[in-house]
Design an enzyme around this catalytic site. Structure first.
Site, PDB file in Angstrom:
ATOM      1  CG  ASP A  28      -0.272  -3.568  -1.703  1.00  0.00           C
ATOM      2  OD1 ASP A  28      -0.069  -3.468  -2.804  1.00  0.00           O
ATOM      3  OD2 ASP A  28      -1.302  -2.732  -1.356  1.00  0.00           O
ATOM      4  CE  LYS A 133      -2.577  -2.593  -4.258  1.00  0.00           C
ATOM      5  NZ  LYS A 133      -2.652  -1.613  -3.150  1.00  0.00           N
ATOM      6  CB  CYS A 166      -4.424  -3.689  -0.641  1.00  0.00           C
ATOM      7  SG  CYS A 166      -4.217  -1.766  -0.133  1.00  0.00           S
TER       8      CYS A 166
HETATM    9  C1  C5J Z   1      -2.941  -2.290   2.290  1.00  0.00           C
HETATM   10  C2  C5J Z   1      -3.618  -0.637   3.719  1.00  0.00           C
HETATM   11  N1  C5J Z   1      -1.885  -2.915   1.569  1.00  0.00           N
HETATM   12  N2  C5J Z   1      -3.822  -1.451   4.672  1.00  0.00           N
HETATM   13  N3  C5J Z   1      -2.883  -1.146   2.762  1.00  0.00           N
HETATM   14  O1  C5J Z   1      -3.777  -3.408   2.755  1.00  0.00           O
HETATM   15  O2  C5J Z   1      -3.649   0.498   3.723  1.00  0.00           O
END
Ligand code: C5J
Length: 224
Positions: A28, A133, A166
């Site tokens: 991400d 995802k 994530c």
């Molecule tokens: C991720 C989130 N990528 N913190 N998303 O950690 O919502």
């Protein structure tokens, strides 16, 4: 292809892996979480904590590509009609912007929007796998496990954000599916530094109950 057996000096003990059976996973690193002016910043977060890891992530990615390793990029991304976004995820809390709303870089966490793209510094190559995802974990609703089985991947080396959400969720999902995972501690970050520290401690506790952790220099040393 020949086996390439390597071992990283890691915590709580050495992390052995076969380069041909290992993927570098970048979680991400999308503009909305990492760049100033994006969704993360609108939530009141200091994104400079996250942008600070970008050069180190890039160094690891460059070395990994040069060594010929498989790379997987993920994005937290929903379909434009939000049919893959459970109302519980969209409606929870009282944020100023919700998933699907128009944000500073397009619709929040929607596939194809400018803010949903991976940052330029870590741009995927055409040959690399990119997973959109709908959940926090990279296996939920993605078919990734089957893809990795097809490629005979048994080991995963993680970078990306955020450590406790994530990244950790993906590592725990990987652990339950039988993968041996290593988290590169200077290639992951949280908006909340104490959560990063706790997550690293939780991952390698109790004899690597979720996986291993190591600074990227230990991986770079064995890739050279
Ligand atoms: C991720 C989130 N990528 N913190 N998303 O950690 O919502």
């Amino acid at each position: 292809m020949e086996n390439t057996l390597l071992s990283v000096n890691a915590t709580p003990f050495a992390y052995p892996f076969d380069l041909q059976k290992t993927a570098l996973v970048i979680i991400d690193m999308q503009r909305d979480f990492v760049e100033p002016g994006g969704f993360g910043e609108t939530l009141g977060n200091d994104v400079s904590l996250l942008t600070a890891i970008v050069p180190t992530c890039k160094e690891v990615l460059t070395s990994w590509r040069a060594a010929g390793g498989q790379v997987i990029h993920t994005r937290e991304a929903h379909l434009p009609d939000l049919s893959d976004c459970p109302p519980a995820k969209r409606n929870r809390g009282n944020p100023t912007l919700r998933i699907g709303d128009e944000g500073p870089m397009g619709r929040i966490l929607v596939a194809g929007e400018p803010g949903n793209q991976i940052i330029d510094e870590l741009m995927p190559l055409d040959s690399e796998i990119v997973i959109d995802k709908p959940g926090k974990g990279m296996f939920y609703g993605t078919g990734l496990h089957e893809m990795l089985q097809e490629l005979d991947i048994t080991h995963l080396i993680f970078m990306g954000v955020t450590t406790e959400v994530c990244v950790q969720t993906s590592m725990r999902e990987a652990n339950d599916r039988g993968y041996d995972s290593l988290l590169l501690t200077d290639c992951t970050e949280s908006y909340l530094p104490e959560f990063k520290a706790s997550t690293i401690a939780m991952i390698h506790a109790q004899g690597a109950i979720v996986g291993w952790t190591a600074p990227s220099a230990q991986l770079l040393a064995v890739l050279e």
